[in-house]
Design a protein around this motif. Sequence first.
Motif, mmCIF file in Angstrom:
data_model
loop_
_atom_site.group_PDB
_atom_site.id
_atom_site.type_symbol
_atom_site.label_atom_id
_atom_site.label_comp_id
_atom_site.label_asym_id
_atom_site.label_seq_id
_atom_site.Cartn_x
_atom_site.Cartn_y
_atom_site.Cartn_z
ATOM 1 N N LEU A 1 50.851 -14.786 -1.437
ATOM 2 C CA LEU A 1 50.321 -16.149 -1.307
ATOM 3 C C LEU A 1 48.933 -16.311 -1.931
ATOM 4 N N PRO A 2 48.003 -15.400 -1.702
ATOM 5 C CA PRO A 2 46.684 -15.574 -2.322
ATOM 6 C C PRO A 2 46.729 -15.600 -3.856
ATOM 7 N N ILE A 3 47.614 -14.821 -4.433
ATOM 8 C CA ILE A 3 47.745 -14.813 -5.894
ATOM 9 C C ILE A 3 48.230 -16.168 -6.382
ATOM 10 N N LEU A 4 49.224 -16.718 -5.716
ATOM 11 C CA LEU A 4 49.737 -18.041 -6.093
ATOM 12 C C LEU A 4 48.668 -19.114 -5.913
ATOM 13 N N ALA B 1 40.974 -21.911 -3.375
ATOM 14 C CA ALA B 1 40.325 -20.612 -3.602
ATOM 15 C C ALA B 1 39.773 -19.998 -2.322
ATOM 16 N N VAL B 2 39.128 -20.798 -1.503
ATOM 17 C CA VAL B 2 38.522 -20.247 -0.285
ATOM 18 C C VAL B 2 39.590 -19.695 0.660
ATOM 19 N N PRO B 3 40.638 -20.453 0.977
ATOM 20 C CA PRO B 3 41.685 -19.872 1.830
ATOM 21 C C PRO B 3 42.405 -18.697 1.159
ATOM 22 N N ALA B 4 42.574 -18.745 -0.155
ATOM 23 C CA ALA B 4 43.231 -17.638 -0.847
ATOM 24 C C ALA B 4 42.456 -16.348 -0.645
ATOM 25 N N ASN B 5 41.143 -16.425 -0.756
ATOM 26 C CA ASN B 5 40.324 -15.229 -0.568
ATOM 27 C C ASN B 5 40.310 -14.770 0.888
ATOM 28 N N ARG B 6 40.310 -15.698 1.797
ATOM 29 C CA ARG B 6 40.312 -15.317 3.210
ATOM 30 C C ARG B 6 41.642 -14.666 3.593
ATOM 31 N N ILE B 7 42.739 -15.261 3.147
ATOM 32 C CA ILE B 7 44.067 -14.693 3.425
ATOM 33 C C ILE B 7 44.223 -13.358 2.703
ATOM 34 N N LEU C 1 58.232 -13.460 1.766
ATOM 35 C CA LEU C 1 57.478 -12.699 0.764
ATOM 36 C C LEU C 1 56.426 -13.592 0.101
ATOM 37 N N ILE C 2 56.783 -14.816 -0.231
ATOM 38 C CA ILE C 2 55.845 -15.746 -0.868
ATOM 39 C C ILE C 2 54.675 -16.057 0.058
ATOM 40 N N LEU C 3 54.936 -16.155 1.351
ATOM 41 C CA LEU C 3 53.891 -16.485 2.319
ATOM 42 C C LEU C 3 53.114 -15.269 2.802
ATOM 43 N N SER C 4 53.444 -14.082 2.288
ATOM 44 C CA SER C 4 52.752 -12.876 2.735
ATOM 45 C C SER C 4 51.329 -12.836 2.190
#
Length: 116
Positions: free
Chosen positions: A10-13, A55-61, A3-6
């Motif tokens: 994950l992007p929120i974290l 931030a960049v990977p969070a937005n992409r994911i 769930l954390i890696l979903s």
Amino acid sequence: MSLILSPRVLPILMLIASNVFMTFAWYGHLKFKSSPIWIAVMGSWLIAFFEYWLAVPANRIGNQVYSAAELKTMQEVITLTVFAVFSVLYLKETLTWNHAIGFAMIAGGAAFIFKG
């Protein structure tokens, strides 16, 4: 753990973590006003480097499940929340009712983004 890696969580974290870095980059130097501005800028730039790696990977994911508008809205609400905590704990500033009401109005506006 999954769930954390979903892509929903994950992007929120990652955005929360990136905002901690960015808040220190933008406002942390205010405790050191006697330092030359070039040191503040370079120090802030170095801190912001790590913010971008979150931030960049969070937005992409996150874009797998959220629209760009939803991601930006999350970013703004997270930014205000992180800043409020930072302001009180690190800068030792007091938040007033005006701040709380203004932040609540922004959060209320953000809720409309997720209603559509």
